[in-house]
Design an enzyme around this catalytic site. Sequence first.
Site, short mmCIF file in Angstrom:
data_model
loop_
_atom_site.label_atom_id
_atom_site.label_comp_id
_atom_site.label_asym_id
_atom_site.label_seq_id
_atom_site.Cartn_x
_atom_site.Cartn_y
_atom_site.Cartn_z
N GLU A 47 -11.87 -0.84 1.34
CA GLU A 47 -12.17 0.10 2.43
C GLU A 47 -12.46 1.48 1.84
OE1 GLU A 47 -10.23 -1.31 6.35
OE2 GLU A 47 -8.73 -0.19 5.26
N GLU A 93 -4.51 5.12 4.67
CA GLU A 93 -3.76 6.06 5.53
C GLU A 93 -2.29 6.12 5.10
OE1 GLU A 93 -5.07 4.27 9.19
OE2 GLU A 93 -7.09 5.00 8.77
N LYS A 140 -3.85 -0.14 14.15
CA LYS A 140 -3.28 1.15 13.73
C LYS A 140 -2.24 1.63 14.77
CE LYS A 140 -7.34 2.06 10.97
NZ LYS A 140 -8.27 3.03 10.37
N SER A 182 -15.78 1.31 9.43
CA SER A 182 -16.80 1.41 10.48
C SER A 182 -17.58 0.11 10.70
CB SER A 182 -17.75 2.57 10.20
OG SER A 182 -17.04 3.80 10.21
N HIS A 189 -2.79 0.48 2.78
CA HIS A 189 -3.90 1.09 3.52
C HIS A 189 -4.02 2.55 3.08
CE1 HIS A 189 -6.46 2.55 6.71
NE2 HIS A 189 -6.75 1.29 6.99
N ASN A 201 -7.18 -4.22 12.73
CA ASN A 201 -6.05 -3.33 12.45
C ASN A 201 -5.97 -2.33 13.59
OD1 ASN A 201 -4.21 -1.51 11.52
ND2 ASN A 201 -5.41 -0.84 9.73
N GLY A 203 -13.41 5.11 10.06
CA GLY A 203 -13.37 5.92 11.28
C GLY A 203 -14.46 6.98 11.37
P1 13P Z 1 -12.59 1.68 11.26
O1 13P Z 1 -13.15 0.29 11.50
O2 13P Z 1 -12.16 2.38 12.50
O3 13P Z 1 -13.50 2.49 10.39
O4 13P Z 1 -11.22 1.46 10.42
C1 13P Z 1 -11.24 0.70 9.27
C2 13P Z 1 -9.85 0.51 8.81
O5 13P Z 1 -9.22 1.43 8.33
C3 13P Z 1 -9.26 -0.83 9.00
O6 13P Z 1 -8.06 -0.94 8.30
#
Ligand code: 13P
Length: 264
Positions: free
Chosen positions: A176, A106, A12, A222, A104, A10, A182
């Site tokens: 997740e 976010e 982002k 992560s 997601h 992803n 992150g």
């Molecule tokens: P990270 O791997 O940067 O922690 O992000 C995970 C994520 O949100 C994937 O959709």
Amino acid sequence: MSRKPIIAGNWKMNLLRADATALYEGIKSFVKDYTAVQLPTVVIAPTFTSLSAVGSVPCDCGCGGNKINVAAQNCHWESSGAYTGEISVEMAKDAGCSYIIIGHSERRQYFSESDEMINKKAKAIIAGGLIPIICCGETLEQREAGITDEHIASQIRAALKDISSEDVANSVIAYEPIWAIGTGKTCDSVEANRVIKMIRNVVSEVAGSQAADAIRILYGGSVKPSTIEEQMSQSDIDGALIGGASLTAESFNEIIANTMKVAV
Ligand code: 13P
């Protein structure tokens, strides 16, 4: 039942088109040495503006699979109309996507997406012939309050509402934990596997045991080249949704390679 692992990147809101193209080329040059049967299902989810810079890579061995599949990071549930800033499932498909990430954390957190919206998106994606990657996850507060399982179960029940067992079986879920995204703090693999098993039980309740056996449930938060082998060695973790470590070909390819050591 053996489920084919998925390694999904992803991206982002990162990478201009030139960088997205370079990353795509880096992944392509790695997967060219393998067939789609040898590889996990590899998915990349660039920004909408970079979709045209990447494309699915069909396998040349006659297996009918793709070495690289493309996902959109979001979509609207309506097929067209006055929804400024949105894209439809058909538009994502037209741009070469076969998967769409929805729900997601976010998007839930910063764009107020509700369970109901995520359910509408899932239905629209399935109706359009694409595969939803439905995200769920708890906050640190929810985990500390001991309500992780009930929160995730309610997200999953809502997301899968009124979707046929066959379509559920073909969908993808990504667990997740928000506190692991992150932060560099990967969720303990045994605990991630426990939550994913719980999700599978919820899927069994709403769509039956065959769908629960077939649906692929990923872990995200992560994930790194150094963590993937242990994660993929768990009974119920069927792959990973990767943010930061999917942004360089070196680390993403290493995650694919390490996955092939223990799964596929
Ligand atoms: P990270 O791997 O940067 O922690 O992000 C995970 C994520 O949100 C994937 O959709």
